[in-house]
Design a protein around this motif. Sequence first.
Motif, PDB file in Angstrom:
ATOM      1  N   ILE A  28      -3.826  11.263  10.197  1.00 43.67           N
ATOM      2  CA  ILE A  28      -4.987  10.371  10.057  1.00 43.67           C
ATOM      3  C   ILE A  28      -4.561   8.943  10.401  1.00 43.67           C
ATOM      4  O   ILE A  28      -3.388   8.684  10.639  1.00 43.67           O
ATOM      5  CB  ILE A  28      -5.597  10.413   8.630  1.00 43.67           C
ATOM      6  N   GLU A  48     -14.712  13.534   8.536  1.00 41.97           N
ATOM      7  CA  GLU A  48     -14.653  14.734   7.703  1.00 41.97           C
ATOM      8  C   GLU A  48     -13.496  14.520   6.703  1.00 41.97           C
ATOM      9  O   GLU A  48     -12.482  13.918   7.045  1.00 41.97           O
ATOM     10  CB  GLU A  48     -14.354  15.913   8.630  1.00 41.97           C
ATOM     11  N   ARG A  94       1.844   8.308   4.005  1.00 39.63           N
ATOM     12  CA  ARG A  94       0.482   8.133   3.490  1.00 39.63           C
ATOM     13  C   ARG A  94      -0.559   8.377   4.570  1.00 39.63           C
ATOM     14  O   ARG A  94      -1.749   8.487   4.273  1.00 39.63           O
ATOM     15  CB  ARG A  94       0.288   6.711   2.938  1.00 39.63           C
ATOM     16  N   SER A 122       0.826  -1.202   0.000  1.00 41.81           N
ATOM     17  CA  SER A 122       0.000   0.000   0.000  1.00 41.81           C
ATOM     18  C   SER A 122       0.864   1.258   0.000  1.00 41.81           C
ATOM     19  O   SER A 122       0.629   2.188  -0.769  1.00 41.81           O
ATOM     20  CB  SER A 122      -0.924  -0.029   1.218  1.00 41.81           C
ATOM     21  N   PRO A 178      -9.055  14.743  11.280  1.00 42.24           N
ATOM     22  CA  PRO A 178     -10.427  14.910  10.783  1.00 42.24           C
ATOM     23  C   PRO A 178     -11.454  14.732  11.905  1.00 42.24           C
ATOM     24  O   PRO A 178     -11.232  13.937  12.823  1.00 42.24           O
ATOM     25  CB  PRO A 178     -10.566  13.808   9.733  1.00 42.24           C
ATOM     26  N   VAL A 231     -15.518  11.165   4.302  1.00 39.35           N
ATOM     27  CA  VAL A 231     -14.938   9.907   3.828  1.00 39.35           C
ATOM     28  C   VAL A 231     -15.448   8.776   4.728  1.00 39.35           C
ATOM     29  O   VAL A 231     -15.571   8.946   5.933  1.00 39.35           O
ATOM     30  CB  VAL A 231     -13.390   9.899   3.809  1.00 39.35           C
TER      31      VAL A 231
HETATM   32  N1  LIG Z   1     -10.241  12.054   6.500  1.00 42.47           N
HETATM   33  C1  LIG Z   1      -9.678  11.926   5.306  1.00 42.47           C
HETATM   34  N2  LIG Z   1      -9.653  12.965   4.443  1.00 42.47           N
HETATM   35  C2  LIG Z   1      -9.077  12.837   3.225  1.00 42.47           C
HETATM   36  N3  LIG Z   1      -8.526  11.732   2.780  1.00 42.47           N
HETATM   37  C3  LIG Z   1      -8.512  10.666   3.569  1.00 42.47           C
HETATM   38  C4  LIG Z   1      -9.087  10.700   4.883  1.00 42.47           C
HETATM   39  N4  LIG Z   1      -8.943   9.496   5.452  1.00 42.47           N
HETATM   40  C5  LIG Z   1      -8.296   8.734   4.546  1.00 42.47           C
HETATM   41  N5  LIG Z   1      -8.044   9.427   3.410  1.00 42.47           N
HETATM   42  C6  LIG Z   1      -7.326   8.911   2.212  1.00 42.47           C
HETATM   43  O1  LIG Z   1      -7.458   7.506   2.157  1.00 42.47           O
HETATM   44  C7  LIG Z   1      -6.172   6.864   2.239  1.00 42.47           C
HETATM   45  C8  LIG Z   1      -6.283   5.593   3.077  1.00 42.47           C
HETATM   46  O2  LIG Z   1      -6.760   5.931   4.372  1.00 42.47           O
HETATM   47  P1  LIG Z   1      -6.202   5.244   5.695  1.00 42.47           P
HETATM   48  O3  LIG Z   1      -4.738   5.459   5.778  1.00 42.47           O
HETATM   49  O4  LIG Z   1      -7.013   5.715   6.834  1.00 42.47           O
HETATM   50  O5  LIG Z   1      -6.560   3.750   5.352  1.00 42.47           O
HETATM   51  P2  LIG Z   1      -5.760   2.435   5.695  1.00 42.47           P
HETATM   52  O6  LIG Z   1      -6.410   1.329   4.997  1.00 42.47           O
HETATM   53  O7  LIG Z   1      -5.604   2.351   7.159  1.00 42.47           O
HETATM   54  O8  LIG Z   1      -4.381   2.735   5.025  1.00 42.47           O
HETATM   55  P3  LIG Z   1      -2.934   2.186   5.420  1.00 42.47           P
HETATM   56  O9  LIG Z   1      -3.137   1.100   6.417  1.00 42.47           O
HETATM   57  O10 LIG Z   1      -2.382   1.733   4.106  1.00 42.47           O
HETATM   58  O11 LIG Z   1      -2.204   3.368   5.958  1.00 42.47           O
HETATM   59  C9  LIG Z   1      -5.265   7.917   2.843  1.00 42.47           C
HETATM   60  O12 LIG Z   1      -3.907   7.731   2.444  1.00 42.47           O
HETATM   61  C10 LIG Z   1      -5.853   9.208   2.299  1.00 42.47           C
HETATM   62  O13 LIG Z   1      -5.378   9.489   0.997  1.00 42.47           O
END
Ligand SMILES: Nc1ncnc2c1ncn2[C@@H]1O[C@H](COP(=O)(O)OP(=O)(O)OP(=O)(O)O)[C@@H](O)[C@H]1O
Length: 535
Positions: free
Chosen positions: A470, A417, A456, A245, A402, A361
């Motif tokens: 985040i 948000e 990320r 990822s 957020p 989101v």
């Molecule tokens: N609140 C938010 N606002 C804008 N974009 C967001 C938000 N939350 C997540 N994203 C987008 O979605 C992507 C994935 O979110 P997140 O990191 O929370 O998921 P994940 O599955 O836990 O990812 P990973 O484990 O690979 O870090 C983020 O890299 C971002 O680009």
Amino acid sequence: MRVLGIEGTAWAASAGLYDSEADDVFIETDAYLPESGGIDPSEAAEHMHNAIPAVVDAALAEAADRAGEDEPLVDAVAFSRGPGLGPCLRIVGTAARSLAQTLDVPLVGVNHMVAHLEIGRHRSGFDSPVCLNASGANAHVLGFHDGRYRVLGETMDTGVGNSIDKFTRHVGWSHPGGPKVEEAAKDGEYAELPYVVKGMDFSFSGIMSAAKQAYDRGQPVEDVCVGLQETVFAMLTEVAERALSLTGSDELVLGGGVGQNERLREMLAAMCEQRGADFFAPEPRFLRDNAGMIAVLGATMYEAGQTIEIEDSRIDSDYRPDQVPVTWREDESVARIPTNAADGDELRGAEATVEIDGDRVVKRRAEKRYRHPELDERLRRQRTTLEARLTSEARRHGVPTPLVREVDPREATIVFERVGDADLQAALTAERARAVGRHLATLHGAGIVHGDPTTRNVRVDTDVERVYCIDFGLGFYTDAVEDYAMDLHVFEQSLDGTAEDPAAMREAVEAGYAAAGDEAVIEQLREIESRGRYQ
Ligand SMILES: Nc1ncnc2c1ncn2[C@@H]1O[C@H](COP(=O)(O)OP(=O)(O)OP(=O)(O)O)[C@@H](O)[C@H]1O
Ligand SMILES: C[C@@H](O)[C@H](NC(=O)OP(=O)(O)OC[C@H]1O[C@@H](n2cnc3c(N)ncnc32)[C@H](O)[C@@H]1O)C(=O)O
Ligand SMILES: [Fe+2]
């Protein structure tokens, strides 16, 4: 071209021959099996001393069969320079040097861990995969970036095979323990054990102590074996998925002796299938320690002119994969810059899918088919609850995050948000890296660890220059300096794996941290970085 390889880092006295025209690999191995206990370095070295001449002769005989008249037997001699047990490495080094001199051919010094990786790349034909090395003395995920194989994540204590072998010694089984755990697990039921992942790093000591205690309390050993496999291999699969990822790669290769385990291969294949990535595991003879992989990488390095002079060829028992300049590959990077999502898009992270819906989101932790259902359910529920709580609490302490609009732990869903217009990975500057340092210091000051700070998991609003944290799903509360330092380490590893100028970015993060946080954490970070991990 023909290259002769010699391997002898620990247990395998092995010689191999790679014939590049036929793309054929010959391997002859004489294994050291301790009579009791684990691998004893001086016994292992004695084994090398006795066994190396005969396996080398077998490889030379193979070379003689293949060489045409008036042709040299081989074009180069390659050997494992490290990492490994010093006494074993020295014997192999001496054998390789004298053979190269006798045959009057160049010498190639190979990093054993890079060889575990490159054999997978070679056999799969994949271009730029992420690699999971699951061997006895090591466990790490590697990705190619800026001319090196970067360690994206690794064990913070012992290697995966050695951890399993320690458990089997405790229950009185002979070495090596991995295959015995695999066999016993066929008749067991899942037993719960601690699950420890920190970003893309992980550790095994807590799990192993819990497994030994469970056995001592009288839990059936086959159940503990199921618990061990389900827990340890799910952790490895999870970090491999995180690396895919983070880098945006859609190819994974497996290396190392523990890769012979069918359950591990099944989990990795299931994970890749679920996310639409390609998975490749070489045949068992290329997974466990073997000189074939040394000969194959030796040939690649020889072609790229990466040979060494005898006087520069000393062994290195702590040789890390990221110390090797990878001159045989184009300078492309596995990291692809993410583009910002548009309304209606569905993004796939490592853990969750994220649906962009106007200014909201929706993050859903979908079921992971590779994990045992009980473990999967537990992790998804716990992480959803913690993520919602810590995201809100971090904001109360002044770290931009957020707003949390809705939480449903049973469905493992959170509505946030939408914040920022880019992931930090696509908008990295020293100033923004400094802000991350400040934010981490503020979190730690409040007793919160992020758990997975990467480029990320930081969003940037480039209009108003605001940097948001985040993805608190791996976060927790603690007052341990070690955990705070690990947070910084995880973030800096993600910079090393993806940034254009990691050194400058690291400096900025630490400057930001120092301005707002505790110096002792930076000192602990230096300590973590200096730890020898090959035990
Ligand atoms: N609140 C938010 N606002 C804008 N974009 C967001 C938000 N939350 C997540 N994203 C987008 O979605 C992507 C994935 O979110 P997140 O990191 O929370 O998921 P994940 O599955 O836990 O990812 P990973 O484990 O690979 O870090 C983020 O890299 C971002 O680009
Ligand atoms: C530096 C080098 O010496 C070291 N080599 C090494 O660890 O040997 P390797 O062949 O990669 O792996 C051996 C380990 O692999 C485990 N193993 C073998 N078969 C297994 C199986 N079916 N399931 C789980 N583990 C297995 C063994 O228990 C042992 O711990 C390494 O690569 O880290
Ligand atoms: Fe190995």
